[in-house]
Design an enzyme around this catalytic site. Structure first.
Site, PDB file in Angstrom:
ATOM      1  N   CYS A  44       0.834  -1.198   0.000  1.00  0.00           N
ATOM      2  CA  CYS A  44       0.000   0.000   0.000  1.00  0.00           C
ATOM      3  C   CYS A  44       0.875   1.257   0.000  1.00  0.00           C
ATOM      4  O   CYS A  44       2.002   1.248   0.510  1.00  0.00           O
ATOM      5  CB  CYS A  44      -0.918   0.001   1.214  1.00  0.00           C
ATOM      6  SG  CYS A  44      -2.416  -0.954   0.940  1.00  0.00           S
ATOM      7  N   ASN A  77      11.333  -9.106  -5.666  1.00  0.00           N
ATOM      8  CA  ASN A  77      10.614  -9.978  -4.741  1.00  0.00           C
ATOM      9  C   ASN A  77      11.435 -10.123  -3.464  1.00  0.00           C
ATOM     10  O   ASN A  77      12.643 -10.345  -3.506  1.00  0.00           O
ATOM     11  CB  ASN A  77      10.391 -11.344  -5.400  1.00  0.00           C
ATOM     12  CG  ASN A  77       9.391 -12.196  -4.649  1.00  0.00           C
ATOM     13  OD1 ASN A  77       9.510 -12.405  -3.442  1.00  0.00           O
ATOM     14  ND2 ASN A  77       8.398 -12.677  -5.350  1.00  0.00           N
ATOM     15  N   ASN A 154      -0.891 -14.721  -9.720  1.00  0.00           N
ATOM     16  CA  ASN A 154      -1.636 -15.615  -8.843  1.00  0.00           C
ATOM     17  C   ASN A 154      -2.656 -14.760  -8.108  1.00  0.00           C
ATOM     18  O   ASN A 154      -2.279 -13.815  -7.424  1.00  0.00           O
ATOM     19  CB  ASN A 154      -0.728 -16.255  -7.788  1.00  0.00           C
ATOM     20  CG  ASN A 154       0.493 -16.943  -8.384  1.00  0.00           C
ATOM     21  OD1 ASN A 154       0.444 -17.443  -9.501  1.00  0.00           O
ATOM     22  ND2 ASN A 154       1.584 -16.961  -7.641  1.00  0.00           N
ATOM     23  N   GLY A 160      -2.331 -19.864  -5.021  1.00  0.00           N
ATOM     24  CA  GLY A 160      -0.952 -19.803  -4.560  1.00  0.00           C
ATOM     25  C   GLY A 160      -0.467 -18.450  -4.089  1.00  0.00           C
ATOM     26  O   GLY A 160       0.725 -18.277  -3.832  1.00  0.00           O
ATOM     27  N   HIS A 165      -2.998  -7.882  -1.836  1.00  0.00           N
ATOM     28  CA  HIS A 165      -2.962  -6.673  -2.658  1.00  0.00           C
ATOM     29  C   HIS A 165      -2.614  -7.060  -4.108  1.00  0.00           C
ATOM     30  O   HIS A 165      -1.657  -7.791  -4.342  1.00  0.00           O
ATOM     31  CB  HIS A 165      -1.899  -5.718  -2.084  1.00  0.00           C
ATOM     32  CG  HIS A 165      -1.954  -4.333  -2.646  1.00  0.00           C
ATOM     33  ND1 HIS A 165      -2.073  -3.221  -1.853  1.00  0.00           N
ATOM     34  CD2 HIS A 165      -1.910  -3.877  -3.914  1.00  0.00           C
ATOM     35  CE1 HIS A 165      -2.087  -2.132  -2.625  1.00  0.00           C
ATOM     36  NE2 HIS A 165      -1.985  -2.524  -3.879  1.00  0.00           N
ATOM     37  N   HIS A 167      -1.302  -7.917  -7.492  1.00  0.00           N
ATOM     38  CA  HIS A 167       0.053  -7.887  -8.039  1.00  0.00           C
ATOM     39  C   HIS A 167       0.249  -9.042  -9.002  1.00  0.00           C
ATOM     40  O   HIS A 167      -0.466 -10.033  -8.953  1.00  0.00           O
ATOM     41  CB  HIS A 167       1.096  -7.982  -6.915  1.00  0.00           C
ATOM     42  CG  HIS A 167       1.112  -9.306  -6.213  1.00  0.00           C
ATOM     43  ND1 HIS A 167       0.132  -9.688  -5.323  1.00  0.00           N
ATOM     44  CD2 HIS A 167       1.971 -10.360  -6.287  1.00  0.00           C
ATOM     45  CE1 HIS A 167       0.395 -10.909  -4.870  1.00  0.00           C
ATOM     46  NE2 HIS A 167       1.499 -11.346  -5.439  1.00  0.00           N
ATOM     47  N   GLN A 169       3.765 -11.060 -11.220  1.00  0.00           N
ATOM     48  CA  GLN A 169       5.197 -11.290 -10.994  1.00  0.00           C
ATOM     49  C   GLN A 169       5.917 -11.481 -12.326  1.00  0.00           C
ATOM     50  O   GLN A 169       5.341 -11.953 -13.297  1.00  0.00           O
ATOM     51  CB  GLN A 169       5.411 -12.533 -10.127  1.00  0.00           C
ATOM     52  CG  GLN A 169       4.692 -12.448  -8.787  1.00  0.00           C
ATOM     53  CD  GLN A 169       4.956 -13.663  -7.910  1.00  0.00           C
ATOM     54  OE1 GLN A 169       6.100 -13.991  -7.606  1.00  0.00           O
ATOM     55  NE2 GLN A 169       3.907 -14.328  -7.498  1.00  0.00           N
ATOM     56  N   CYS A 200      -2.546 -19.505 -35.579  1.00  0.00           N
ATOM     57  CA  CYS A 200      -3.412 -18.834 -36.561  1.00  0.00           C
ATOM     58  C   CYS A 200      -4.468 -19.813 -37.072  1.00  0.00           C
ATOM     59  O   CYS A 200      -5.640 -19.450 -37.222  1.00  0.00           O
ATOM     60  CB  CYS A 200      -2.591 -18.292 -37.732  1.00  0.00           C
ATOM     61  SG  CYS A 200      -1.550 -16.888 -37.297  1.00  0.00           S
ATOM     62  N   HIS A 241      -1.053 -12.450 -36.755  1.00  0.00           N
ATOM     63  CA  HIS A 241       0.102 -13.213 -36.294  1.00  0.00           C
ATOM     64  C   HIS A 241       1.225 -12.316 -35.774  1.00  0.00           C
ATOM     65  O   HIS A 241       1.692 -11.423 -36.469  1.00  0.00           O
ATOM     66  CB  HIS A 241       0.665 -14.091 -37.414  1.00  0.00           C
ATOM     67  CG  HIS A 241       1.873 -14.853 -36.951  1.00  0.00           C
ATOM     68  ND1 HIS A 241       1.759 -16.028 -36.254  1.00  0.00           N
ATOM     69  CD2 HIS A 241       3.193 -14.561 -37.003  1.00  0.00           C
ATOM     70  CE1 HIS A 241       2.970 -16.437 -35.918  1.00  0.00           C
ATOM     71  NE2 HIS A 241       3.865 -15.571 -36.359  1.00  0.00           N
TER      72      HIS A 241
END
Lengths: 335, 340
Positions: A44, A77, A154, A160, A165, A167, A169, A200, A241
């Protein structure tokens, strides 16, 4: 009766329920997402000092790094799976292969608002998130140690996540993950044989059959794949494509944000705010076979528990036929 | 420093990262209170489903006609269509519903964890796997048979505290199974030796990942595991096929298997787990042998996977697993568990 279906890209088999016996959204377990840690949330605004230093951010003019005033933010992280410092040292150990765990592991905080998930953001806010993800991918790809940049999300405890909040990764890897390699090899084989991109061709078939399509806009199409691994699995692909996610035009980025938002909102409504994962499948850094691979997003709601049979065999059992899933998603437009 | 390790059979990379273990909230709590649905009668005690096969009860203390009983699954993943049919659907390949799904009720008593069965009882379960696998191999449309167990909620089981496992016969070789067979064959083509035999030699010498051994079997934590505390149980003597390989050794297998399951139960507070029995695919002459060296290059084994953590988007999207406890540590921990 179920059917045993084979995915044409990597050859994975799945047992898929037929339409009559398909489970509706209400047959799956419900999960309640509590947002109870706002008072101590490290993601936050105002608690920037509690995260590792900021790598990149979308900021209001006049605000500085690691201060409030941001709308989306990328930090390292705190519990990285891989370490950024050091050299890649590959060696053998008897018959095993081992390497130092070099890589990057970053967190993309998608909004400063603790109470909203990605699905609750506006299209323009999601555009900002995507732009940050693209910038980080471009930047990490310049590090010669990294072969693959993976973006994933996730949402919810059973998918998991341990932080409520919103997010996603980013992980930069020193090698190409196996599931992506299988897709690259499968689509290259198809290209060599037919001279066309398999994705395609899949889009063509889905457009003809229509029943598995969830939404389509100017630049992106979304459908439930004919051979899913999970119930209500949904893919989003660029309709033209391209193997490249990093350098989308402003127009296409906006269309992608709109498609992603719409699919997530429809899932939220249809499946009562399920836990979910999504991940981008893009080619490896400096991949040359651009004509055969087609980047895409796979969104998988976490509705059922994967049991021993699936883990042991890679043979997935899906109780909702994808046409039935797509129809339910089509019937639940965003409010 | 985290390590990247490669599984030598299927070539899957695993990140061994102890840093991740400090992350709060990642371990699933065992949900033991949910083991039995409130007051619903157990469908496996005094089971009335049609009997496919059974071993008669020989224990006068137990009031049951059978010791181990095989019945059709009430919620089969595959059913038997009258005819086996393949067809195309545009780009895709489809086979109609064709397969067998059976439930092996491992005991007449209402016991939840296989670890708590007697060795004689577990040995009877392996005898039943053998008998059923041999029988199912007679349908020429089947390519593969698998025996597996889901124990506990996190492992995908329903809330019924009665030990059971499942057998599925399928008309295709599933992708993960094919991956193992292809990996073993590649190694054999190059070295002229069985990969699993070499792996057993290295692990026996190394000792760090050995959990326990019996006369005929060895239990190790894999060098590049997908799950923390994952265990692989292999026969020391080369044999690609479970049905042939376990003959006469069911008792020894039951002994080491009970020990492994008990070490997990005591050491990890009764976790949810899956196990999967991997054997060579059916390969009689009239089925068309897929490759001539399968007898020499494949090696049957059992994978036991405790389900302590959740699988997240990274694993689902990449097939790359993150393991927060090195297998050397889990093997040591399991070796030191004091057995009751």
């Amino acid at each position: 009766m179920s059917e045993v279906r084979r995915d044409p890209i990597i050859g994975r088999w799945a047992i898929v329920a037929d339409k009559e016996e398909s489970w509706g959204a209400d047959r799956y377990d419900k999960e309640v997402h509590e947002r109870k840690h706002k008072a101590i949330c490290q993601f936050c605004p105002g608690r920037e000092s509690q995260t590792p230093p900021e790598v990149d951010a979308n900021r209001h003019p006049g605000s500085g790094p690691n201060q409030p005033g941001w709308t989306a933010r990328v930090v390292s992280n705190k519990f990285p799976a891989l370490r950024i410092e050091g050299q890649l040292d590959k060696r053998g150990y008897g018959l095993y292969d081992v390497s130092t765990g070099i890589g990057a592991h970053e967190v993309l905080i998608e909004t400063s608002d603790h109470d909203r998930d990605l699905a609750d953001l506006s299209v323009n806010e999601i555009v900002g998130v995507l732009r940050l993800a693209q910038n980080r991918s471009i930047s990490l790809a310049k590090d010669r140690r990294f072969k693959y940049i993976m973006l994933f999300k996730n949402y919810g405890q059973s998918a998991g996540t341990t932080i409520e909040h919103a997010h996603s990764q980013i992980i930069a890897l020193p090698l190409v993950p196996r599931d992506v390699l299988e897709e690259l090899e499968g689509s290259l084989d198809y290209f060599k044989f037919r001279g066309r991109c398999i994705y395609c061709d899949i889009i063509d078939q889905e457009r003809q059959e229509k029943e598995r399509i969830v939404v389509e806009n100017d630049a992106f199409i979304s459908f439930c794949p004919y051979v899913p691994r999970y119930p209500f699995e949904t893919w989003i692909l660029p309709t033209e494509h391209t193997s490249d996610f990093c350098y989308l035009s402003d127009h296409d980025r906006y269309q992608l944000a709109a498609a992603l938002r719409e699919v997530l909102k429809r899932m939220k409504k249809t499946l009562n705010d399920p836990s979910y994962n999504f991940y981008l499948h893009v080619p490896p850094v400096n991949y040359q076979e651009n004509q055969s691979y087609h980047w895409h997003i796979e969104i998988v709601p976490q509705l059922s528990r994967v049991a021993g049979f699936e883990w042991g065999t890679g043979f997935y059992v899906v109780h909702t036929e994808p046409g039935v899933a797509a129809e339910a998603l089509r019937h639940n437009p965003p409010d | 420093m985290p390590e990247l390790r490669k599984d030598p059979v299927v070539g899957r990379w695993v990140i061994i990262s102890t840093e991740r273990a400090r992350r709060p909230g990642t371990i699933i709590d065992p949900q033991r209170e949910a083991m039995d649905d409130d007051n619903a009668p157990c469908p496996f005690c005094h089971n009335q489903d049609p009997e496919i096969y059974a071993i008669p009860n020989d224990d006068p203390r137990v009031a049951s006609p059978w010791k181990v009983r095989v019945t059709p699954s009430g919620t089969p993943l595959l059913k038997m269509a009258p005819q086996f049919k393949r067809r195309g659907h545009g780009l895709y390949d489809v086979i109609n519903d064709y397969g067998v799904h059976e439930v092996v009720i491992e005991t007449p008593e209402h016991i939840a964890n296989m670890a708590d069965l007697s060795e004689a009882q577990i040995s009877a379960v392996f005898q039943v796997y053998r008998t059923r696998m041999r029988e199912l191999s007679k349908d020429k449309n089947f390519l593969y048979v698998i025996a597996y167990k889901n124990y506990g909620w996190a492992a995908g089981s329903r809330n019924i505290g009665h030990s059971r496992s499942q057998i599925i016969a399928s008309p295709v070789n599933p992708l993960a199974v094919k991956g193992k067979m292809v990996g073993a064959k590649k190694y054999f083509d190059y070295h002229d030796r069985c990969l699993f035999c070499d792996l057993i030699r290295q692990e026996s010498k190394d000792r760090t990942r050995v959990v326990t051994e019996s006369e005929h079997f060895i239990a190790v934590t894999p060098y590049a595991p997908r799950f923390s505390f994952e265990i692989c149980l292999l026969p020391k003597e080369h044999q690609c096929d479970f049905v042939k390989g376990v003959a006469g050794k069911e008792g020894d297998l039951a002994k080491i298997f009970k020990e492994v399951l008990t070490r997990l139960k005591v050491g990890l507070d009764d976790p949810s787990y899956n196990y999967v029995l991997h054997t060579a695919p059916f390969r009689s002459q009239d089925r068309g042998v897929r490759w001539p060296t399968i007898e020499e290059d494949y090696h049957w084994h059992i994978e036991v996977m405790p389900r302590l953590t959740r699988v997240a988007g990274f694993e689902k999207g990449s097939g790359f697993h993150i393991c927060s406890i090195p297998p050397e540590n889990t093997a040591e921990f399991l070796r030191e568990v004091e057995l009751p």
